[in-house]
Structures are given as C-alpha cells and as structure tokens.
Write a protein that holds these residues in place. Structure first.
Motif, mmCIF file in Angstrom:
data_model
loop_
_atom_site.group_PDB
_atom_site.id
_atom_site.type_symbol
_atom_site.label_atom_id
_atom_site.label_comp_id
_atom_site.label_asym_id
_atom_site.label_seq_id
_atom_site.Cartn_x
_atom_site.Cartn_y
_atom_site.Cartn_z
ATOM 1 N N ASN A 102 52.076 45.879 34.043
ATOM 2 C CA ASN A 102 51.393 47.183 34.027
ATOM 3 C C ASN A 102 49.971 47.077 34.597
ATOM 4 O OD1 ASN A 102 53.636 48.419 32.892
ATOM 5 N ND2 ASN A 102 52.961 47.972 30.819
ATOM 6 N N GLU A 103 49.861 46.416 35.726
ATOM 7 C CA GLU A 103 48.607 46.243 36.464
ATOM 8 C C GLU A 103 47.611 45.289 35.793
ATOM 9 O OE1 GLU A 103 48.343 47.417 39.545
ATOM 10 O OE2 GLU A 103 50.290 48.365 39.337
ATOM 11 N N HIS A 104 48.012 44.557 34.787
ATOM 12 C CA HIS A 104 47.160 43.567 34.123
ATOM 13 C C HIS A 104 47.626 42.152 34.491
ATOM 14 C CE1 HIS A 104 45.128 46.471 31.507
ATOM 15 N NE2 HIS A 104 46.310 47.056 31.386
ATOM 16 N N PHE A 105 46.716 41.219 34.466
ATOM 17 C CA PHE A 105 46.960 39.777 34.576
ATOM 18 C C PHE A 105 47.243 39.261 35.987
ATOM 19 C CE2 PHE A 105 48.635 41.103 30.365
ATOM 20 C CZ PHE A 105 47.604 40.593 29.608
ATOM 21 N N ARG A 106 47.252 40.122 36.996
ATOM 22 C CA ARG A 106 47.565 39.627 38.335
ATOM 23 C C ARG A 106 46.479 38.712 38.879
ATOM 24 N NH1 ARG A 106 49.510 43.477 42.030
ATOM 25 N NH2 ARG A 106 49.745 44.964 40.363
ATOM 26 N N ASP A 107 45.288 38.760 38.312
ATOM 27 C CA ASP A 107 44.184 37.951 38.813
ATOM 28 C C ASP A 107 44.090 36.564 38.159
ATOM 29 O OD1 ASP A 107 43.518 39.054 36.369
ATOM 30 O OD2 ASP A 107 41.402 39.282 36.858
ATOM 31 N N LEU A 108 45.005 36.221 37.274
ATOM 32 C CA LEU A 108 45.007 34.878 36.685
ATOM 33 C C LEU A 108 45.264 33.846 37.781
ATOM 34 C CD1 LEU A 108 47.132 35.448 33.446
ATOM 35 C CD2 LEU A 108 44.647 35.235 33.623
ATOM 36 N N ASN A 109 44.649 32.691 37.679
ATOM 37 C CA ASN A 109 44.863 31.661 38.694
ATOM 38 C C ASN A 109 45.994 30.703 38.313
ATOM 39 O OD1 ASN A 109 43.687 30.170 36.719
ATOM 40 N ND2 ASN A 109 41.963 29.433 37.947
ATOM 41 N N ILE A 111 50.319 30.864 36.439
ATOM 42 C CA ILE A 111 51.468 31.693 36.045
ATOM 43 C C ILE A 111 51.822 31.339 34.610
ATOM 44 C CG2 ILE A 111 53.914 32.194 36.468
ATOM 45 C CD1 ILE A 111 53.371 31.526 39.410
ATOM 46 N N CYS A 112 52.046 32.366 33.780
ATOM 47 C CA CYS A 112 52.413 32.119 32.396
ATOM 48 C C CYS A 112 53.358 33.218 31.905
ATOM 49 C CB CYS A 112 51.179 32.026 31.505
ATOM 50 S SG CYS A 112 50.120 33.467 31.561
ATOM 51 N N VAL A 113 54.005 32.958 30.789
ATOM 52 C CA VAL A 113 54.900 33.926 30.165
ATOM 53 C C VAL A 113 54.069 34.853 29.297
ATOM 54 C CG1 VAL A 113 56.818 34.201 28.530
ATOM 55 C CG2 VAL A 113 56.827 32.299 30.162
ATOM 56 N N ILE A 114 54.314 36.156 29.389
ATOM 57 C CA ILE A 114 53.636 37.096 28.495
ATOM 58 C C ILE A 114 54.496 37.228 27.241
ATOM 59 C CG2 ILE A 114 54.641 39.123 29.627
ATOM 60 C CD1 ILE A 114 51.984 40.592 28.925
ATOM 61 N N ASN A 115 53.879 37.049 26.081
ATOM 62 C CA ASN A 115 54.643 37.101 24.838
ATOM 63 C C ASN A 115 54.779 38.550 24.341
ATOM 64 O OD1 ASN A 115 52.211 37.773 23.527
ATOM 65 N ND2 ASN A 115 51.856 35.678 22.838
ATOM 66 N N ASP A 116 55.518 38.745 23.267
ATOM 67 C CA ASP A 116 55.775 40.091 22.741
ATOM 68 C C ASP A 116 54.490 40.788 22.299
ATOM 69 O OD1 ASP A 116 58.474 39.897 23.250
ATOM 70 O OD2 ASP A 116 58.960 39.144 21.253
ATOM 71 N N HIS A 117 53.543 40.036 21.743
ATOM 72 C CA HIS A 117 52.259 40.613 21.334
ATOM 73 C C HIS A 117 51.517 41.170 22.558
ATOM 74 C CE1 HIS A 117 48.503 41.200 19.198
ATOM 75 N NE2 HIS A 117 47.890 40.512 20.154
ATOM 76 N N GLY A 118 51.489 40.405 23.645
ATOM 77 C CA GLY A 118 50.845 40.860 24.877
ATOM 78 C C GLY A 118 51.545 42.062 25.477
ATOM 79 N N LYS A 119 52.867 42.063 25.443
ATOM 80 C CA LYS A 119 53.620 43.208 25.965
ATOM 81 C C LYS A 119 53.299 44.471 25.173
ATOM 82 C CE LYS A 119 57.635 40.704 27.717
ATOM 83 N NZ LYS A 119 59.096 40.515 27.548
ATOM 84 N N ALA A 120 53.225 44.348 23.849
ATOM 85 C CA ALA A 120 52.928 45.504 23.001
ATOM 86 C C ALA A 120 51.510 46.000 23.253
ATOM 87 C CB ALA A 120 53.117 45.146 21.537
ATOM 88 N N LYS A 121 50.571 45.106 23.396
ATOM 89 C CA LYS A 121 49.178 45.477 23.588
ATOM 90 C C LYS A 121 48.941 46.207 24.904
ATOM 91 C CE LYS A 121 44.510 43.612 23.642
ATOM 92 N NZ LYS A 121 43.677 42.435 23.420
ATOM 93 N N TYR A 122 49.643 45.815 25.970
ATOM 94 C CA TYR A 122 49.418 46.385 27.296
ATOM 95 C C TYR A 122 50.533 47.331 27.750
ATOM 96 C CZ TYR A 122 45.609 43.129 27.503
ATOM 97 O OH TYR A 122 44.442 42.440 27.234
ATOM 98 N N ARG A 123 51.375 47.758 26.808
ATOM 99 C CA ARG A 123 52.471 48.690 27.115
ATOM 100 C C ARG A 123 51.896 50.043 27.526
ATOM 101 N NH1 ARG A 123 57.617 48.388 26.234
ATOM 102 N NH2 ARG A 123 57.395 46.552 24.932
ATOM 103 N N VAL A 124 52.579 50.717 28.467
ATOM 104 C CA VAL A 124 52.153 52.063 28.873
ATOM 105 C C VAL A 124 53.106 53.108 28.310
ATOM 106 C CG1 VAL A 124 50.933 51.397 30.936
ATOM 107 C CG2 VAL A 124 53.346 51.926 31.096
#
Length: 124
Positions: A102-109, A111-124
C-alpha cells in the motif's frame, strides 16, 4: 494490489502502439517497453505476466524473454515461471527494495516479509 490481495481488473498502461514489436527480438522493463528485456520485480501467481504477454504476443515479436528478481515458490503447477530469475522465495508477502505494501516500505534497502501486525497497521 490493495493490501496483500491482487485486484481483479488489470490494465496495461502505456504502450498504446506496440506495432514496432512486430518481428523484433523484444525485451521489456517494468511494464515499459524498452525493446531489450522485460524485467519484473516479483512473480507470484503469474497473472500479470500472462495478461501482459498475451497483449504483446498479438504483435508477433520474434522473441520475448522475461526476467524477475524474485519468484514465489508455490504449490500451483500452472504458475508462470519467467525465463530468468534471481531468487526463489517462500509464498509470503515481501516488501522493500522497490516492493511495497500500500505504497509503504518500497524505499527499504533490503527485502523482508511483512508480518500480520504490519499488514494490519498499514491496511487501506
């Protein structure tokens, strides 16, 4: 994608006149035609690639090759496999290094897995 689900409608934007591909050895870059190679960041289900390749093939290029940084390891035997890829990864949602949620995290240098907590926090 919206959240971690692929949207049903796919639209190919740009490339209105692909007739220049006829009879050429055609490679593509990130959904933009550069006439050298098509590179995609990640191949999951292959749905996007199948739509794109079907659209390009009607112009009868001499050859199309697809490269992807990542390919998801899935149990689907009918999943699309690119001609070239860098790494095979588990069937998880990854972010970073231009891959976003959802347009977040693309600038990380990295690659990592987004966990369920992160998905819930940045859900649209």
């Amino acid at each position: 994608f919206q959240n971690d689900q692929s949207m049903q409608d796919m639209q190919i934007m740009g490339g209105d006149d692909l007739s220049k591909l006829t009879g050429k050895v055609s490679f593509l870059w990130l959904l933009l035609i550069l006439f050298l190679m098509f590179c995609k960041d990640i191949v999951g289900t292959g749905r996007t690639m199948n739509v794109l390749l079907n659209n390009i093939e009607k112009y009868k290029p001499k050859m199309i090759k697809v490269a992807s940084l990542l390919v998801k390891r899935t149990s689907r035997p009918d999943g699309y496999r690119p001609d070239y890829y860098g790494f095979e990864i588990p069937d998880l949602f990854v972010v970073g290094y231009a891959l976003d949620y959802n347009e977040h995290f693309r600038d990380l240098n990295h690659i990592c897995v987004i966990n369920d907590h992160g998905k819930a926090k940045y859900r649209v």
